[in-house]
Design a protein around this motif. Structure first.
Motif, PDB file in Angstrom:
ATOM      1  N   LYS A 210      33.962  41.538  43.527  1.00  0.00           N
ATOM      2  CA  LYS A 210      35.235  42.269  43.502  1.00  0.00           C
ATOM      3  C   LYS A 210      36.399  41.301  43.654  1.00  0.00           C
ATOM      4  O   LYS A 210      37.368  41.354  42.903  1.00  0.00           O
ATOM      5  CB  LYS A 210      35.285  43.286  44.643  1.00  0.00           C
ATOM      6  CG  LYS A 210      34.779  44.644  44.221  1.00  0.00           C
ATOM      7  CD  LYS A 210      35.143  45.703  45.236  1.00  0.00           C
ATOM      8  CE  LYS A 210      34.525  47.019  44.814  1.00  0.00           C
ATOM      9  NZ  LYS A 210      33.646  47.631  45.784  1.00  0.00           N
ATOM     10  N   ARG A 211      36.279  40.394  44.625  1.00  0.00           N
ATOM     11  CA  ARG A 211      37.369  39.449  44.861  1.00  0.00           C
ATOM     12  C   ARG A 211      37.616  38.574  43.651  1.00  0.00           C
ATOM     13  O   ARG A 211      38.744  38.276  43.306  1.00  0.00           O
ATOM     14  CB  ARG A 211      37.050  38.577  46.079  1.00  0.00           C
ATOM     15  CG  ARG A 211      37.329  39.261  47.399  1.00  0.00           C
ATOM     16  CD  ARG A 211      37.531  38.233  48.482  1.00  0.00           C
ATOM     17  NE  ARG A 211      36.321  37.453  48.702  1.00  0.00           N
ATOM     18  CZ  ARG A 211      35.381  37.785  49.577  1.00  0.00           C
ATOM     19  NH1 ARG A 211      35.514  38.849  50.315  1.00  0.00           N
ATOM     20  NH2 ARG A 211      34.308  37.051  49.723  1.00  0.00           N
ATOM     21  N   ARG A 212      36.529  38.196  43.014  1.00  0.00           N
ATOM     22  CA  ARG A 212      36.645  37.335  41.847  1.00  0.00           C
ATOM     23  C   ARG A 212      37.415  38.036  40.731  1.00  0.00           C
ATOM     24  O   ARG A 212      38.281  37.471  40.090  1.00  0.00           O
ATOM     25  CB  ARG A 212      35.243  36.961  41.360  1.00  0.00           C
ATOM     26  CG  ARG A 212      35.248  35.759  40.461  1.00  0.00           C
ATOM     27  CD  ARG A 212      33.861  35.320  40.169  1.00  0.00           C
ATOM     28  NE  ARG A 212      33.472  34.135  40.936  1.00  0.00           N
ATOM     29  CZ  ARG A 212      32.238  33.634  40.917  1.00  0.00           C
ATOM     30  NH1 ARG A 212      31.288  34.233  40.213  1.00  0.00           N
ATOM     31  NH2 ARG A 212      31.954  32.546  41.571  1.00  0.00           N
ATOM     32  N   ARG A 213      37.115  39.318  40.544  1.00  0.00           N
ATOM     33  CA  ARG A 213      37.817  40.087  39.525  1.00  0.00           C
ATOM     34  C   ARG A 213      39.298  40.238  39.860  1.00  0.00           C
ATOM     35  O   ARG A 213      40.153  40.143  39.002  1.00  0.00           O
ATOM     36  CB  ARG A 213      37.150  41.463  39.337  1.00  0.00           C
ATOM     37  CG  ARG A 213      36.320  41.500  38.043  1.00  0.00           C
ATOM     38  CD  ARG A 213      35.612  42.828  37.901  1.00  0.00           C
ATOM     39  NE  ARG A 213      34.433  42.882  38.763  1.00  0.00           N
ATOM     40  CZ  ARG A 213      34.031  43.960  39.418  1.00  0.00           C
ATOM     41  NH1 ARG A 213      34.712  45.076  39.340  1.00  0.00           N
ATOM     42  NH2 ARG A 213      32.947  43.916  40.162  1.00  0.00           N
ATOM     43  N   ILE A 214      39.565  40.467  41.147  1.00  0.00           N
ATOM     44  CA  ILE A 214      40.966  40.635  41.566  1.00  0.00           C
ATOM     45  C   ILE A 214      41.736  39.330  41.367  1.00  0.00           C
ATOM     46  O   ILE A 214      42.878  39.323  40.922  1.00  0.00           O
ATOM     47  CB  ILE A 214      41.056  41.073  43.050  1.00  0.00           C
ATOM     48  CG1 ILE A 214      40.419  42.443  43.214  1.00  0.00           C
ATOM     49  CG2 ILE A 214      42.488  41.126  43.519  1.00  0.00           C
ATOM     50  CD1 ILE A 214      40.183  42.844  44.659  1.00  0.00           C
ATOM     51  N   GLN A 215      41.060  38.206  41.638  1.00  0.00           N
ATOM     52  CA  GLN A 215      41.715  36.909  41.439  1.00  0.00           C
ATOM     53  C   GLN A 215      42.122  36.704  39.980  1.00  0.00           C
ATOM     54  O   GLN A 215      43.198  36.207  39.690  1.00  0.00           O
ATOM     55  CB  GLN A 215      40.774  35.787  41.859  1.00  0.00           C
ATOM     56  CG  GLN A 215      41.054  35.302  43.260  1.00  0.00           C
ATOM     57  CD  GLN A 215      39.912  34.488  43.826  1.00  0.00           C
ATOM     58  OE1 GLN A 215      38.892  34.269  43.164  1.00  0.00           O
ATOM     59  NE2 GLN A 215      40.065  34.058  45.058  1.00  0.00           N
ATOM     60  N   ARG A 216      41.248  37.154  39.086  1.00  0.00           N
ATOM     61  CA  ARG A 216      41.555  37.020  37.660  1.00  0.00           C
ATOM     62  C   ARG A 216      42.778  37.861  37.306  1.00  0.00           C
ATOM     63  O   ARG A 216      43.637  37.456  36.546  1.00  0.00           O
ATOM     64  CB  ARG A 216      40.347  37.450  36.816  1.00  0.00           C
ATOM     65  CG  ARG A 216      39.559  36.247  36.320  1.00  0.00           C
ATOM     66  CD  ARG A 216      38.377  36.687  35.512  1.00  0.00           C
ATOM     67  NE  ARG A 216      37.141  36.373  36.212  1.00  0.00           N
ATOM     68  CZ  ARG A 216      36.098  37.172  36.298  1.00  0.00           C
ATOM     69  NH1 ARG A 216      36.117  38.369  35.770  1.00  0.00           N
ATOM     70  NH2 ARG A 216      35.018  36.781  36.940  1.00  0.00           N
TER      71      ARG A 216
END
Ligand SMILES: [Zn+2]
Length: 373
Positions: A210-216
């Protein structure tokens, strides 16, 4: 032995509590200035010499002066240390946050509220807000099992330390608890093993994705990204914390039921010991081993069960029966080349912990493989 647990309560703030907090902050700053001006470093001397001037300024119980002096001297001590290193900020330490550490004489805990003696025969009542967790402690206090220690208060919360005298006597049997990535395993000296399966890893990897997607997302929409990140971080933290509490509770309840002392692995050197990649690094550091242990320890102590930490070096590579070397024999199963003992690797780790416990080791270590519960 005495065990203390600080329990947070919400409270209903009003103009009275706000004034008290602000006044206390002023008292601390006043005491700091006085101590610096007169070159005083000890609490006892500060308390004695500041009192007359303090009394002229504030119409409060003398104990507030004592508490303010205590905070002031400890702030000065920390500030001097920084100054010696050349990293102190400003000319003097300044109390900015609103908080009070109450002298025990000033506060009376009455279950649903606190009674503060502002001055002689003048009281300020603080209504406490609480849920089921806090209720248990209030009950314990009501029936005399728990005593209340030094109360701390800030703008939003009150921390109440509950003390309990416990008899951490010598139990005849012990249980070792091994925490690893996917499960928590417990084995006791009475031959049986229990395994608590956890989904810690699952929570962590879900939120990592989830965090990775939000970072993108952040490249185009930094504001939303930041907000989402905070939301999910908080949610993850709460879920992990909740899980750690539940896990440690079920283990301590089990130990209590059987009167087991608890053996845990000393984690001090663990992270340094393992040779791990960057990916493994994230997985290891994100696991709340220490948190689970901490919860187990205090819950155990509150129940009167002793906790021992033992060195876990080679605990999953040496045979707990004969000390020979173990070899892998299929998925998660280890087998001893010397004596043929064969077990699940988590169970073996626990057996080794039991064996190394100075208070039960050697002969009390089970000779037979444990039964599954
Ligand atoms: Zn062996």
């Amino acid at each position: 032995m005495e065990v203390t647990l600080s329990v947070p309560f919400g409270y209903e703030a009003n103009s009275g509590t706000e004034k008290l907090l602000r006044d206390f902050r002023d008292m601390i700053n006043f005491c700091i200035e006085y101590a610096l001006k007169n070159n005083i470093t000890s609490y006892a001397r500060l308390r004695k010499s500041v009192y007359q001037e303090w009394k002229l300024r504030w119409d409060y119980s003398t104990h507030f002066c004592h508490s303010a002096c205590l905070v002031a001297t400890s702030m000065l001590k920390g500030w001097r240390r920084l100054k010696r290193k050349g990293v102190a900020k400003g000319e003097k330490p300044i109390a900015r946050k609103l908080f009070i550490c109450f002298d025990p004489q000033l506060v009376k805990f009455e279950g649903h509220r606190l009674r503060i003696s502002v001055k002689s025969r003048k009281f300020l009542y603080i209504k406490l807000k609480f849920g089921d967790y806090q209720k248990k402690f209030i009950e314990g206090w009501k029936n005399g099992e728990l005593k209340v220690g030094e109360v701390f208060m800030n703008g939003t919360r009150v921390l109440i330390p509950f003390r309990k005298d416990v008899d951490l006597s010598n139990p005849s049997d012990w249980i070792a608890i091994d925490v690893n990535e996917s499960n928590v395993t417990a084995v006791s000296t009475n031959p049986h093993a229990i395994q608590f399966k956890t989904n810690l890893r699952e929570i962590r990897s879900t939120y990592f994705e989830k965090r990775r997607r939000i970072q993108r997302l952040g490249k185009n929409n930094p504001f939303t990204s930041k907000r989402l990140m905070e939301k999910y971080s908080r949610r993850e933290k709460n879920r992990v914390k909740d899980l750690c509490h539940k896990l440690s509770k079920s283990m301590v309840d089990f130990a209590k039921q059987h009167g087991f002392g608890i053996v845990l692995e000393d984690l001090k050197n663990m992270r340094r010991r393992i040779n791990y990649s960057k990916r493994m690094n994230r997985r290891l550091h994100s696991l709340p081993y220490r948190k689970i242990q901490f919860y187990i320890e205090y819950k155990a102590n509150l129940s009167g069960l002793p906790v021992e930490y033992v060195d876990a070096k080679f605990s999953s590579s040496l045979c707990p029966i004969c000390g020979g070397r173990l070899a892998s024999n299929g998925h998660r199963i280890l087998k001893c080349k010397a004596c043929g003992f064969e077990e699940d690797r988590d169970v073996i780790a626990c057996l080794n912990l039991l064996k190394r416990n100075p208070r039960c080791g050697g002969p009390r270590c089970p000779r037979k493989p444990p039964m599954k519960l």
